[in-house]
Motif scaffolding. Sequence first.
Motif, short mmCIF file in Angstrom:
data_model
loop_
_atom_site.label_atom_id
_atom_site.label_comp_id
_atom_site.label_asym_id
_atom_site.label_seq_id
_atom_site.Cartn_x
_atom_site.Cartn_y
_atom_site.Cartn_z
N VAL A 5 0.85 -1.40 -0.15
CA VAL A 5 0.05 0.03 -0.03
C VAL A 5 0.85 1.16 0.09
O VAL A 5 1.71 1.26 0.84
N VAL A 6 0.71 2.11 -0.88
CA VAL A 6 1.29 3.39 -0.94
C VAL A 6 0.50 4.55 -0.69
O VAL A 6 -0.62 4.54 -1.27
N VAL A 7 0.75 5.28 0.40
CA VAL A 7 -0.13 6.26 0.85
C VAL A 7 0.40 7.77 0.38
O VAL A 7 1.38 8.09 0.65
N GLY A 8 -0.24 8.25 -0.62
CA GLY A 8 0.17 9.42 -1.11
C GLY A 8 0.15 9.41 -2.56
O GLY A 8 1.04 8.60 -3.35
N GLY A 9 -0.61 10.31 -3.28
CA GLY A 9 -0.33 10.42 -4.65
C GLY A 9 0.34 11.34 -5.54
O GLY A 9 -0.05 11.66 -6.65
N GLY A 10 1.38 11.98 -4.93
CA GLY A 10 2.17 12.95 -5.75
C GLY A 10 3.23 12.08 -6.30
O GLY A 10 3.09 10.90 -6.64
N VAL A 11 4.18 12.85 -6.83
CA VAL A 11 5.34 12.34 -7.75
C VAL A 11 6.00 11.09 -6.69
O VAL A 11 6.42 10.03 -7.61
N MET A 12 6.32 11.13 -5.60
CA MET A 12 6.85 10.16 -4.52
C MET A 12 6.04 8.92 -4.70
O MET A 12 6.50 7.84 -4.98
N GLY A 13 4.84 9.06 -4.42
CA GLY A 13 3.83 7.89 -4.16
C GLY A 13 3.66 7.46 -5.55
O GLY A 13 3.84 6.17 -5.78
N CYS A 14 3.56 8.03 -6.77
CA CYS A 14 3.16 7.54 -8.21
C CYS A 14 4.57 6.88 -8.39
O CYS A 14 4.41 5.81 -9.29
N LEU A 15 5.74 7.39 -8.57
CA LEU A 15 6.65 6.88 -8.97
C LEU A 15 7.25 5.71 -8.03
O LEU A 15 8.00 4.78 -8.53
N SER A 16 6.87 5.67 -6.66
CA SER A 16 7.41 4.65 -6.05
C SER A 16 6.39 3.57 -6.45
O SER A 16 7.16 2.37 -6.54
#
Length: 363
Positions: A5-16
Amino acid sequence: MQDFVVVGGGVMGCLSALNLLEAGCRVTLLERGECGREASWAGGGIVSPLYPWRYEEPVRALANWSQGFYPTLAAQLLAATGIDAEVAPCGLLWLDHAERAQARAWAQTHQQPLSEVSSPFIYQRVPQLASGYQSALWQADLANLRNPRLLQALRARLLQFAEFQLHERSPALALLCDGQQVTGVRTATAEHRADAVVVATGAWTGDWLAQAGVAVPVVPVKGQMLLYKREPGWLKSVVLHEGRYAIPRKDGHILIGSTLEHAQYDKRTTEEALQSLRYSAEALLPDLAAMAPVAQWAGLRPGSPEGIPYIGPVPGLDGLWLNAGHYRNGLVLAPASCRLLADLVLQREPALNPQPYLPAGRL
């Protein structure tokens, strides 16, 4: 197959998430609003720290890796989605001179193509510039990117994976834990179980993790921007003076930024910032005085000590990972940060030395 689960949909979350999906994992991404609509959308998109010689080696290492990878990433996303992030080498003129000795020493040490140029070169490159500049530092290969389009492309690419689930307008409320083992994330409507959780919540990271008893010194730092519209090609290069910059887009838009404000989570624009940014815009490019800006907006940066992000496992909570705290350089550092995060999570040989970024010993 591992579940994340990735929490956060900014560039860090999306690219992770993209790095994990490409490694064969399953990923659920939770975003409190819409993907890419916070700091990743609000920034200027210069693919460099504004004054790279002021930063410590950990930031430089991430920036250098990311700068080399961005053209490849943009090409891959364009081929897969048809959305062009417009990574464009345009060069940058630093019109400040007090630090030129420090800057040139940094460039020589790190083999960066930074040179000192005189007035004829400056005005040949940017004839619209205000008069009076005698010299500048010039980096010809520096690029900027269209950050909203980068995030659109990342979102579209993620949705092409069968192993990906996206939940927008779905705030993560709490971690699910079995003792000291993190097992997922709870939202208002569901429990999302996973082998590990990646927190990439930007400016909200400090407050979000405080509810789990984890103290992370990441705080919101507000920045306001202005947007002007000229004809395509009117401004060819980024220009920077006394911390304020003008960034050209291919379609003629020009971004002017930015303020630096400690205002908690208040994203309202202000008349004071409007006047300050207009003054800076007109002082750099006097022709802009004849027109009004077409937009003003604000975003919240994830402020952190020295701007060195936290990338790695959180001590005391197995299965909880951080990729946050990039302050003013989120877009600059994202490719390297997310590759390193995936390398650590998947126990691969890391692309960079992870030691300076690990939360252990820093939290």
